[in-house]
Write a protein that holds these residues in place. Structure first.
Motif, PDB file in Angstrom:
ATOM      1  N   ALA A   1      30.292  58.517 -18.660  1.00 50.37           N
ATOM      2  CA  ALA A   1      28.836  58.574 -18.803  1.00 50.37           C
ATOM      3  C   ALA A   1      28.230  57.177 -18.798  1.00 50.37           C
ATOM      4  O   ALA A   1      27.166  56.946 -18.191  1.00 50.37           O
ATOM      5  CB  ALA A   1      28.472  59.300 -20.101  1.00 50.37           C
ATOM      6  N   VAL A   2      28.895  56.222 -19.425  1.00 50.55           N
ATOM      7  CA  VAL A   2      28.385  54.844 -19.422  1.00 50.55           C
ATOM      8  C   VAL A   2      28.384  54.284 -18.004  1.00 50.55           C
ATOM      9  O   VAL A   2      27.410  53.642 -17.570  1.00 50.55           O
ATOM     10  CB  VAL A   2      29.235  53.978 -20.377  1.00 50.55           C
ATOM     11  N   LEU A   3      29.454  54.512 -17.244  1.00 44.31           N
ATOM     12  CA  LEU A   3      29.505  54.030 -15.860  1.00 44.31           C
ATOM     13  C   LEU A   3      28.433  54.684 -15.001  1.00 44.31           C
ATOM     14  O   LEU A   3      27.798  54.018 -14.147  1.00 44.31           O
ATOM     15  CB  LEU A   3      30.884  54.307 -15.264  1.00 44.31           C
ATOM     16  N   ALA A   4      28.212  55.989 -15.206  1.00 45.73           N
ATOM     17  CA  ALA A   4      27.199  56.677 -14.406  1.00 45.73           C
ATOM     18  C   ALA A   4      25.797  56.199 -14.735  1.00 45.73           C
ATOM     19  O   ALA A   4      24.945  56.061 -13.836  1.00 45.73           O
ATOM     20  CB  ALA A   4      27.311  58.181 -14.635  1.00 45.73           C
ATOM     21  N   VAL A   5      25.547  55.912 -15.992  1.00 40.99           N
ATOM     22  CA  VAL A   5      24.201  55.443 -16.381  1.00 40.99           C
ATOM     23  C   VAL A   5      23.962  54.032 -15.864  1.00 40.99           C
ATOM     24  O   VAL A   5      22.852  53.690 -15.417  1.00 40.99           O
ATOM     25  CB  VAL A   5      24.051  55.522 -17.915  1.00 40.99           C
ATOM     26  N   LEU A   6      24.973  53.191 -15.926  1.00 35.62           N
ATOM     27  CA  LEU A   6      24.785  51.808 -15.477  1.00 35.62           C
ATOM     28  C   LEU A   6      24.513  51.743 -13.974  1.00 35.62           C
ATOM     29  O   LEU A   6      23.651  50.962 -13.530  1.00 35.62           O
ATOM     30  CB  LEU A   6      26.030  50.983 -15.826  1.00 35.62           C
ATOM     31  N   SER A   7      25.223  52.531 -13.178  1.00 34.76           N
ATOM     32  CA  SER A   7      25.014  52.506 -11.728  1.00 34.76           C
ATOM     33  C   SER A   7      25.451  53.845 -11.158  1.00 34.76           C
ATOM     34  O   SER A   7      26.631  54.048 -10.847  1.00 34.76           O
ATOM     35  CB  SER A   7      25.806  51.354 -11.091  1.00 34.76           C
ATOM     36  N   TRP A   8      24.479  54.761 -11.055  1.00 37.57           N
ATOM     37  CA  TRP A   8      24.804  56.082 -10.558  1.00 37.57           C
ATOM     38  C   TRP A   8      25.255  56.059  -9.106  1.00 37.57           C
ATOM     39  O   TRP A   8      26.200  56.729  -8.732  1.00 37.57           O
ATOM     40  CB  TRP A   8      23.619  57.022 -10.746  1.00 37.57           C
ATOM     41  N   GLN A   9      24.559  55.298  -8.274  1.00 34.22           N
ATOM     42  CA  GLN A   9      24.886  55.264  -6.859  1.00 34.22           C
ATOM     43  C   GLN A   9      26.305  54.730  -6.631  1.00 34.22           C
ATOM     44  O   GLN A   9      27.062  55.263  -5.832  1.00 34.22           O
ATOM     45  CB  GLN A   9      23.876  54.413  -6.100  1.00 34.22           C
ATOM     46  N   GLN A  10      26.663  53.671  -7.373  1.00 35.32           N
ATOM     47  CA  GLN A  10      28.010  53.136  -7.255  1.00 35.32           C
ATOM     48  C   GLN A  10      29.044  54.135  -7.763  1.00 35.32           C
ATOM     49  O   GLN A  10      30.111  54.296  -7.166  1.00 35.32           O
ATOM     50  CB  GLN A  10      28.115  51.827  -8.049  1.00 35.32           C
ATOM     51  N   PHE A  11      28.725  54.793  -8.845  1.00 32.48           N
ATOM     52  CA  PHE A  11      29.630  55.804  -9.412  1.00 32.48           C
ATOM     53  C   PHE A  11      29.834  56.951  -8.427  1.00 32.48           C
ATOM     54  O   PHE A  11      30.972  57.402  -8.215  1.00 32.48           O
ATOM     55  CB  PHE A  11      29.060  56.323 -10.738  1.00 32.48           C
ATOM     56  N   PHE A  12      28.752  57.424  -7.799  1.00 32.63           N
ATOM     57  CA  PHE A  12      28.841  58.532  -6.851  1.00 32.63           C
ATOM     58  C   PHE A  12      29.650  58.133  -5.610  1.00 32.63           C
ATOM     59  O   PHE A  12      30.456  58.907  -5.094  1.00 32.63           O
ATOM     60  CB  PHE A  12      27.422  58.958  -6.448  1.00 32.63           C
ATOM     61  N   THR A  13      29.448  56.903  -5.160  1.00 33.89           N
ATOM     62  CA  THR A  13      30.170  56.439  -3.973  1.00 33.89           C
ATOM     63  C   THR A  13      31.663  56.314  -4.241  1.00 33.89           C
ATOM     64  O   THR A  13      32.501  56.738  -3.428  1.00 33.89           O
ATOM     65  CB  THR A  13      29.593  55.091  -3.522  1.00 33.89           C
TER      66      THR A  13
END
Length: 396
Positions: A295-307
Motif C-alpha cells: 500500500a505504501v508503494l502504491a500510494v507513493l507512485s501508483w503508475q510505477q507500481f502498476f507498470t
C-alpha cells in the motif's frame, strides 16, 4: 472222637494284602539262631523270642506262626503292604516348614537361614543420586524439546495464509458484482467514445467471465459491435488470454493451499495444543506487513507500481493499448485503482480480524487455568499450615 475232644486247629489261610508275604510258615526264611526242625525245645523258642529285633537280617520278618500268632512287638512294621507304605512315607517325608528358613517345630533348620526375596523387593532399591539427577535432567530436556513436525506445519500455515487471502480478494474483485458496483458508483468516469453503462456492463461481463471459465480466445474474439465490426482486437484477445492464464493459475494455487492449510490445521489440532492459533497469528502478522508495504508503494507512485506489476507477469509491449481500444474503454485507470484499494482493504480487514482473534492472551495460552490451579494449591497448603485461618482470607 467225642464232641468234647478238641478240634484240630485249621491252618491259617488268611490272605494278607501283601502279595510278597508267604502263605505258609514253612515258606518263610529261618530266623538267625532258630532251628528249622518242628520239634525244637522251648528254651530255643524262648531264646528266639528274646533275640533283639536288630539282630534280624535285612528284609526278614521275625514273625512266628507256630501255635497261636503272637502280638506284634512295638516298633515293628505293619503286616499289610499299604500300612508299611504309609509308615515309610511318614518317616521319609518331613512336614513342610511354616515359613522359609524354619523347621516344622518353628526352629531354624541348622544352616544359615535364607528367605527368598519378594517379587517387588527390587522396586525398593533406589539408584544412586547421580543416576537420579541424570535421569531427571534428561527428562526435563526431553519435555522442553518440541517436535519438529508441528513447527513445520505452523510455518507453512503462516506462509499460506497471506497468499490465500490475496487470491480470495482477487476472486471477489474479478466478479460481475464488483463490475456492477464500479459502473454505477458516483464519480466513476464515463466512456468518451459512446459506451453507455449498459454497454459497459454487457461487454465487461464477457471479459470478466472469460477470465474464470474454460472457454478459448474465440469467446472474446467472436464479439462484434452493432455495426458488425470486431469488438476486441487480436492484441486485446491475446492479452486477455495471458491474464486468464495468470488468474486461473492463481486460483488453482489458492485452492491447493487451502487444502494443504486444512490438512495442517487438522494435524495441529491433534498434535499441538495452540498450534493453529500460533500459525494463524504469525500468518496475520506476515499479511499485515506485506499489505502495508504494498500500500505504501502504491500510494507513493501508483503508475510505477502498476507498470512493475505488469512487467512481472506479462511480456513487454503486450499489455499497452490506446484509449480507443475496448479494454481501456471498459477498464479505465480508475477501475484498477479502485480494484487495488478493494483488494488491499479486504486482505487488511481479514488479517486484522485474524490477528485480534489469535492474539496470545493468558487464557488462550492456557496460563489462566494453570494460575488458578497454582492458587488453589497455595490455598490448600496455607490451610494445612494454619487450620485456624479462614480460607476466604487466604484466597484474598
Amino acid at each position: 472222637m467225642s464232641d468234647k475232644s478238641p478240634k484240630p486247629q485249621e491252618p491259617d489261610t488268611d490272605v494278607h494284602d501283601d502279595p510278597d508275604e508267604p502263605a505258609f510258615e514253612w515258606m518263610k526264611p529261618a530266623s538267625s539262631g532258630a532251628t528249622s526242625a518242628a520239634g525244637n525245645s522251648a528254651p530255643a523258642d524262648a531264646a528266639t523270642k528274646a533275640q533283639p529285633a536288630s539282630s534280624a537280617p535285612t528284609g526278614s520278618q521275625p514273625e512266628s506262626r507256630t501255635g497261636s500268632q503272637p502280638a506284634a512287638p512295638t516298633g515293628t512294621q505293619p503286616e499289610s503292604r499299604a500300612g508299611r507304605k504309609a509308615a515309610e512315607a511318614a518317616e521319609t517325608e518331613p512336614e513342610p516348614p511354616l515359613f522359609a528358613g524354619s523347621s516344622p517345630a518353628g526352629k531354624p533348620t541348622g544352616g544359615a537361614s535364607h528367605s527368598e526375596p519378594l517379587p517387588t523387593s527390587a522396586l525398593q532399591v533406589r539408584p544412586p543420586e547421580e543416576e537420579v539427577a541424570r535421569r531427571n535432567a534428561e527428562r526435563e530436556q526431553a519435555a522442553k524439546v518440541k517436535p519438529l513436525a508441528p513447527r513445520i506445519f505452523q510455518v507453512l500455515l503462516a506462509i499460506f495464509f497471506p497468499i490465500i487471502l490475496l487470491v480470495l480478494a482477487v476472486r471477489a474483485v474479478a466478479s460481475p458484482l464488483f463490475l456492477w458496483i464500479e459502473y454505477n458508483r458516483p464519480g466513476f468516469p464515463g466512456d468518451g467514445y459512446g459506451f453507455s453503462t449498459e454497454d459497459r456492463m454487457t461487454y465487461g461481463s464477457y471479459a470478466v467471465d472469460y477470465l474464470s471459465n474454460w472457454a478459448g480466445p474465440r469467446y472474446l474474439g467472436g464479439l462484434v459491435h452493432e455495426d458488425g465490426n470486431q469488438l476486441f482486437k487480436d492484441s486485446e484477445v491475446s492479452h486477455m488470454a495471458d491474464v486468464k492464464l495468470v488468474i486461473l493459475s492463481s486460483f488453482g494455487a489458492g485452492l491447493l493451499l487451502i487444502i494443504l492449510s486444512f490438512i495442517a490445521i487438522m494435524y495441529l489440532r491433534k498434535k499441538s495444543d495452540g498450534g493453529v492459533r500460533r500459525g494463524l497469528f504469525a500468518g496475520s502478522i506476515v499479511t499485515l506487513v506485506i499489505i502495508i508495504g504494498l500500500a505504501v508503494l502504491a500510494v507513493l507512485s501508483w503508475q510505477q507500481f502498476f507498470t512493475e506489476f505488469h512487467r512481472i507477469f506479462f511480456a513487454s509491449g503486450t499489455w499497452t493499448f490506446s484509449l480507443e481500444d475496448t479494454l481501456i474503454r471498459l477498464f479505465p485507470g480508475q477501475f484498477w485503482v479502485d480494484a487495488g484499494i478493494v483488494i488491499g482493504a479486504l486482505v487488511f480487514l481479514a488479517a486484522t480480524v485474524t490477528f485480534i482473534l489469535t492474539w496470545p492472551t493468558r487464557r488462550r495460552r492456557g496460563l489462566g487455568a494453570k494460575s488458578a490451579d497454582a492458587n488453589e494449591a497455595a490455598d490448600v497448603e496455607a490451610e494445612a499450615a494454619d487450620p485456624t485461618k479462614d480460607s476466604a482470607t487466604t484466597k484474598r
